[in-house]
Design a protein around this motif. Structure first.
Motif, short mmCIF file in Angstrom:
data_model
loop_
_atom_site.label_atom_id
_atom_site.label_comp_id
_atom_site.label_asym_id
_atom_site.label_seq_id
_atom_site.Cartn_x
_atom_site.Cartn_y
_atom_site.Cartn_z
N SER A 104 0.85 -1.19 0.00
CA SER A 104 0.00 0.00 0.00
C SER A 104 0.88 1.24 0.00
O SER A 104 2.10 1.16 0.20
N ARG A 257 -6.44 -4.46 5.35
CA ARG A 257 -6.34 -3.06 4.94
C ARG A 257 -7.72 -2.45 4.78
O ARG A 257 -8.60 -3.03 4.13
N ALA A 258 -7.93 -1.29 5.40
CA ALA A 258 -9.21 -0.59 5.30
C ALA A 258 -9.23 0.31 4.07
O ALA A 258 -8.20 0.83 3.64
N GLU A 259 -10.40 0.48 3.50
CA GLU A 259 -10.55 1.35 2.33
C GLU A 259 -10.46 2.81 2.75
O GLU A 259 -11.02 3.20 3.77
N LYS A 261 -11.42 6.60 2.52
CA LYS A 261 -12.51 7.46 2.05
C LYS A 261 -12.28 8.86 2.57
O LYS A 261 -11.79 9.06 3.68
N GLN A 363 -2.29 5.79 -6.45
CA GLN A 363 -3.51 5.57 -5.64
C GLN A 363 -4.26 6.89 -5.56
O GLN A 363 -3.68 7.93 -5.26
N ILE A 365 -8.34 8.85 -4.62
CA ILE A 365 -9.63 8.75 -3.96
C ILE A 365 -10.54 9.82 -4.54
O ILE A 365 -10.12 10.97 -4.74
#
Length: 369
Positions: A104, A257-259, A261, A363, A365
């Motif tokens: 990540s 692993r958390a998403e 947001k 990456q 968002i």
């Protein structure tokens, strides 16, 4: 079967992580010399993390090379960490790192709280009724207003409340409540004067080291094959990275692993979608996304990756460094409504983009999604 780990890195003291500004490069061979002022990067690059994790895998499996007598380990090393490290090569569709499947982005943590780079569309200051400036303690995006039409007949936007003298915000932001954290509260610099012994004429140079202040650490997630190591854990392992082999303490914790947001429904706009760049990102062909955006606030960062220029034989082959311009974490793109999927495809669905995402680059968002 694959497993995920949360990895925490704590520097044992000052550290020095090299970057593009560390050296002067010139000539077709990409040779390098030191500057008089040599500055450490504050944060650790994804490529450096990749190299460190591959080293840990070999060490835990007793597969580190021991000089000339390591021929029998070569094939085993390929199984556990793959045959090659990372380099940017648009012709290469897949990258194999053996037991290591994914990394990540590396983030700064305050305790267990993740800190993002504050979005560059954050309005740093606000004025009270007496025209006195105050720092916004929470994320406050610029107010965008229409300014007319582009040459292609598309509506254009600019930030109405941007103040040039205030500049852009380069601080951090807590993910959970969007509180702004001053960068000076996280990092501290230490300048030292050294003597160069490697140049034609000995001389002095200054080197800027970095410290992480108390309570802060680096953190990231990795995905591994479950049989990557008999121990399947790492606790308080000393690892070395960067110039002068800066020492860090590394620990693994098995954790999904958390998403990520960011933002709420209130951040949505009917005319555009805002995309936040969460980690340094390389856009292979910027012309593909240029007409999809109505505004962007971006910073760029230079990266150098080693490449192998092959010749007719080993003697004619040589390692070279090539520079690439990445969009820095914290940058934002205002993507025209209806073009979000096309933008994501151009940004993250190419073979090279997938390879970059595999080690934590590229990456993003969508704010408010």
């Amino acid at each position: 079967m694959e497993v995920q780990y949360f990895c925490r890195l704590r520097p044992l003291g000052e550290y020095f992580i090299g970057g593009e500004k560390t050296f002067d490069f010139w000539g077709s061979k990409g040779s390098a010399k030191s500057n008089y002022f040599i500055h450490s990067e504050e944060e650790i690059s994804q490529a450096t993390i990749l190299g460190m994790i591959r080293f840990v895998i070999l060490k835990k499996n007793d597969l580190l090379s021991d000089g000339w007598n390591d021929r029998g380990k070569k094939e085993q090393q390929k199984v556990f960490i793959g045959a090659n490290g990372f380099t940017i090569d648009s012709s290469q569709k897949t990258y194999d790192y053996g037991k290591l499947k994914n990394i990540s982005p590396v983030f700064v943590y305050e305790g267990d709280e993740l800190l993002l780079h504050a979005p560059l569309n954050h309005k740093t200051y606000w004025e009270d009724e007496n025209k006195k400036s105050h720092k916004n303690k929470k994320y406050m995006p610029f107010h965008m207003c229409q300014t007319g039409y582009s040459d292609m007949g598309q509506i254009t936007y600019v930030p109405e409340d941007f103040v040039a003298k205030d500049g852009l915000c380069y601080d951090f932001m807590k993910l959970n409540d969007e509180e702004i954290i001053d960068r000076s509260d996280v990092f501290q610099k230490q300048i030292r004067t050294r003597v160069s012994k490697n140049s034609a004429e000995d001389g002095f140079f200054k080197r800027t080291y970095q410290f992480l202040k108390k309570g802060y650490s680096f953190g990231f997630y990795i995905t591994m094959e479950e049989d990557w190591c008999p121990e399947t854990t790492v606790k308080d392992e000393i690892v070395y990275m960067g110039q002068e082999k800066s020492a860090f303490v590394l620990s693994f914790e098995r954790k999904d692993r958390a998403e990520l947001k960011l933002g709420t429904e209130a951040d949505k706009n009917p005319d555009y979608q805002v995309y936040y760049i969460a980690s340094d990102s390389y856009i292979e062909d910027f012309s593909l996304v240029k007409n999809m955006i109505c505004y962007a606030i971006i910073e760029k960062k230079s990266y150098r990756f080693l490449t192998l220029q092959t010749g007719n034989n080993y003697a004619e082959s040589r390692r070279m460094s090539e520079r690439f311009q990445f969009v820095k974490a914290g940058s934002v793109f205002y993507v025209r409504n209806g073009m979000g999927e096309a933008f994501k495809t151009a940004f993250s669905e190419t073979d090279l983009s997938r390879a970059l995402q595999q080690i934590g680059f590229n990456q993003m968002i969508r704010i408010g999604e």
